[in-house]
Design an enzyme around this catalytic site. Structure first.
Site, PDB file in Angstrom:
ATOM      1  CD  GLU A  79      -1.791  -2.315   1.333  1.00 35.40           C
ATOM      2  OE1 GLU A  79      -0.652  -2.595   1.732  1.00 35.40           O
ATOM      3  OE2 GLU A  79      -2.648  -3.155   1.097  1.00 35.40           O
ATOM      4  CG  HIS A  92     -10.015  -7.299   7.920  1.00 36.48           C
ATOM      5  ND1 HIS A  92      -9.175  -7.908   8.799  1.00 36.48           N
ATOM      6  CD2 HIS A  92      -9.471  -7.465   6.698  1.00 36.48           C
ATOM      7  CE1 HIS A  92      -8.158  -8.439   8.144  1.00 36.48           C
ATOM      8  NE2 HIS A  92      -8.311  -8.183   6.864  1.00 36.48           N
TER       9      HIS A  92
END
Lengths: 389, 414
Positions: B150, B219
């Site tokens: 990322e 998450h």
């Protein structure tokens, strides 16, 4: 292109000397071949030849620009001590050969992105001394309008993308610029510079992986001055061969104090990147100052080491010897050139000192790009529109 | 209002016991459906001034020890005028992720500089199918499958944007973008400023976030609270297919970096959207339901909890004005202000955590700007300050439920 700018400056060189001497400084492009001081060490590629094509004009130009860079950094040192420059100031003296050699090998369409030691590279990309000193002193005429500071020099029209304070973060940006160059089919490359300290950042390897995977014209250049602030290379990295760290990506180790070796390597790298994808260059260089102005630079290395490098490997001295041995100018002429450079720098500083500070309203400009489609105002906004641009 | 596939009115009409009958010893296990109203147990998720959030106790609501209002069941006199922003004249029905895809595809058709980069966006079609089919249509150079890095690919997107490309960076889950925080904060947000205006960064950073169905703590992140103080970026949150497509298009066309927050649980919402091209204003809030008694500010998934609670409230005789703020940075203080000036009471319902969330900033902004218009302190219902647990029952208690919204409105409107 850097050389074309220099031709206008060489005329400036001859002017003050015309009265003082009779000899004619050759400003023509008499080709000269120069041997690099050391051979290149290669990883997964064939090293380029040690013979570098150059010209007398280029030689003199190298000397002049490097002397200008050196003088600019020394002047910045004094300005910092006089508290006209605040914050962080990272000086590049000792490493000028990297900036100048790279500039000589590429065009303004090729992009350069570097970290915070960016004053000289900005100058090499076509920035003016006035912009440099104004930005360092936080004035309006600075290249970033005084809002960036020492670590944020940018020059969009010469593809100089800065000027970044966070160690290593500029390398993914550089690979992104290379991606855009490939996307737009520009036949240009990007040089992403970083230091030996930043070489241990994970994002470098991430970006290198993507660049190799997507065949991006990215050239990662490690300016190895052997110290990551106060930590010596051998204390920070298990493997000091930064040019080999690409593993599957080829690498080249270059003597970064020899401007011609740098030029040859960058030319080689550009050709390689356009054809075969990324390549790593390791420039073996040295900085005389500490990491920044708040670091004396002597607590983690001896003064003998610094003066030793200055005597044996100084890039400007090397060019000076070449100029004298090729009979392109006399000692006195070079000294006069240096005097003129000194004056040029002093004039730029004086002019920058006269420049005003930014207006208070500048605090809020350039946070967002305004005037696009819709605006947001405070609680008293009268009208809201959504317009398709 | 969009038809919610999960069975909207499950508990809306269920009789609610007066809430002082909370018995903390016997919690009825709530149903799994997140949008149904739990009839027996109440967990109050937050208060406006952080007074004791005792788990399941009634002391919080009785903060001002005023008598309980026993509601009369009044039939709604006003039809639920959900100010739907959809034009139903000529439209086509689709799901929210398809609306995002449509917006994305239209913009990629329109401007060759637009490209998408993210994990599994290309050949796989996107982990939530937002980029399905795009790789076949536009090729590998415009829909880029990145490796799992990322930090690097966000940085690369920003670097590409500096040259004039318009990348859309997808975080497979918003929480993963925490790895790219440096790039988003220092480079994306600030390069326009530190370069003195030389470089613009027209990126769109998007991805699903929010509390899903037992996805676990890592998450279920709500990143809007972390990103909200980065100067130079805009943040928007979509909640319906209509505004999803509109905001996506506007974000791509904007010269500023925009972070578009989607929600994992909203991707399958179905709605009819217009055939003709439209965009939504990035800085504008959406009036979901005009009303008179109280302003309820919300965004993303909580909009649906609020609308559910609104049904109950209407039956009880209240007239809430529901505004989906949509623009998380900057706040649309114009719309919000007009509403506050009308109703004089504000309730903020958000999915962020209590500490340092969007609601906290919004409370401050409203108090600063509209203090004179408020008849009661701004109340903010947020998620608990805990990592989202895996167990379904616990997970439900971390998030604001419609019943809590009803109780809060009742308390504010006394």
């Amino acid at each position: 292109m850097a050389l074309s700018r220099i031709s206008s400056r060489s005329n400036g060189i001859t002017r003050p000397f015309s009265a003082a001497f009779n000899r004619f400084i050759s400003t023509d492009s008499t080709p000269i071949t120069i041997e690099t001081s050391l051979p290149f060490t290669a990883h997964l590629c064939d090293p380029p030849s040690r013979s570098v094509e150059s010209s007398s004009q280029e030689l003199l130009d190298f000397f002049r620009t490097m002397a200008l860079m050196r003088r600019m950094e020394i002047a910045a040192d004094s300005l910092y001590k006089a508290k006209l420059i605040r914050g962080f100031c990272h000086l590049y003296d000792g490493q000028e050969a990297v900036a100048i050699g790279m500039e000589a090998a590429i065009t303004k369409k090729d992009a350069i992105i570097t970290a915070y030691r960016d004053h000289c590279i900005f100058l090499g990309r076509g920035g003016s001394l006035h912009e440099v000193f104004s930005e360092l002193m936080g004035r309006q005429a600075g290249c970033s309008k005084g809002k960036g500071g020492s670590m944020h020099f940018y020059k969009k029209d010469s593809s100089f993308y800065g000027g970044h304070g966070i160690v290593g973060a500029q390398v993914p940006l550089g690979c992104g610029i290379a991606f855009a160059q490939k996307y737009n089919k520009e036949e240009a490359v990007t040089f992403a510079l970083y230091g030996d300290g930043a070489a241990n950042q994970g994002q470098l390897f991430e970006a290198l992986n993507i660049s190799a995977l997507w065949d991006l014209p990215a050239i990662l250049v490690c300016e190895n001055n052997h110290y990551g602030m106060g930590t010596a290379e051998w204390r920070a990295a298990k493997s000091p061969s930064y040019y080999k760290r690409g593993d599957y990506v080829p690498g080249l180790k270059v003597d970064g104090m020899d401007a011609f070796a740098v030029k040859q390597a960058c030319k080689f790298a550009k050709d390689h990147a356009l054809e075969k994808g990324p390549i790593i260059l390791e420039m073996d260089t040295y900085r005389y100052h500490g990491h920044s102005m708040s670091d004396p630079g002597s607590t983690y290395r001896t003064r003998d080491e610094i003066s030793g490098v200055r005597q044996e490997r100084d890039p400007i001295e090397r060019i000076k010897k070449l100029v004298l041995s090729h009979d392109l100018a006399t000692e006195k002429e070079l000294k006069d050139m240096e005097k003129e450079i000194r004056k040029e720098v002093d004039d730029a500083i004086a002019k920058a000192k006269d420049c005003p500070m930014p207006e208070p309203s500048e605090l809020f400009t350039n946070v967002y790009v305004k005037g696009f489609g819709t605006e947001s105002f405070g609680p008293d906004r009268k009208e809201v529109k959504a317009a398709l641009p | 209002m969009s038809a919610i596939l999960q069975g909207a009115g499950a508990g809306a009409a269920a009789a609610l016991t007066p809430f002082n009958s909370i018995d903390s010893n016997k919690f009825v296990a709530p149903s799994r459906s997140s949008l149904s109203v739990r009839s027996k147990s109440y967990i109050v998720a937050g208060s406006d001034d952080g007074t004791n959030k005792s788990f399941g106790s009634s002391s919080l609501i009785a903060r001002r020890s005023q008598p309980l209002m026993i509601p009369n069941a009044v039939t709604a006199t006003k039809a639920d005028t959900a100010a739907s922003s959809t034009s139903l004249k000529s439209g086509h029905e689709l799901l929210l992720y398809e609306a995002l895809q449509e917006g994305l595809e239209e913009e990629m058709d329109r401007d060759p500089h637009v490209c998408v980069m993210g994990e599994d966006v290309g050949h796989y079609g996107g982990s939530y199918k937002v980029t399905k089919g795009l790789a076949d249509k536009f090729g590998d150079l415009r829909v880029l499958d990145t490796p799992i890095c990322e930090n690097a690919f966000t940085g690369m997107g920003i670097g590409a944007a500096m040259t004039g490309l318009r990348p859309i960076i997808e975080g497979m889950n918003m929480g993963f973008l925490l790895l790219a925080f440096n790039q988003i904060s220092n480079n994306c947000g600030m390069l326009h400023y530190t370069s003195g205006g030389q470089f613009t960064i027209p990126v769109v950073i998007r991805g699903p976030g929010g509390v899903g169905r037992q996805l676990g703590a890592e998450h279920s992140q709500r990143l809007e609270s972390y990103f909200q103080s980065i100067p130079g970026i805009q943040m928007v949150a979509c909640s319906t297919p209509y505004n999803a497509k509109g905001l996506m298009k506007a974000a791509i066309r904007s010269e500023n970096p925009v972070i578009l927050f989607e929600h994992v649980l909203l991707y399958n919402l179905k709605e009819s959207i217009p055939d003709e091209e439209y965009i939504c204003n990035l800085e504008e809030a959406e009036m979901v339901r005009p009303g008179e008694h109280i302003t309820i500010l919300t965004y993303s998934r909580m909009r649906y909890h609020v609308m559910q609670a609104a049904k109950t409230l209407v039956n009880k005789g209240y007239d809430p004005e529901v505004i989906d703020i949509r623009s998380l940075k900057p706040f649309d203080l114009h719309t919000i202000g007009n509403s506050v000036k009308k109703t004089h009471r504000v309730l903020i319902v958000e999915e962020c955590m209590r500490t340092g969330g969007i609601g906290a900033s919004l409370t401050a902004a409203i108090n600063e700007n509209f203090h004179d218009y408020l008849d009661a302190p701004v109340m903010c219902l947020s998620s608990q300050d805990v990592p989202t647990p895996y167990a379904g029952t616990l997970e439900e208690w971390t998030v604001v439920q419609p019943a809590q919204i009803v109780t809060a409105v009742e308390q504010l409107c006394q």
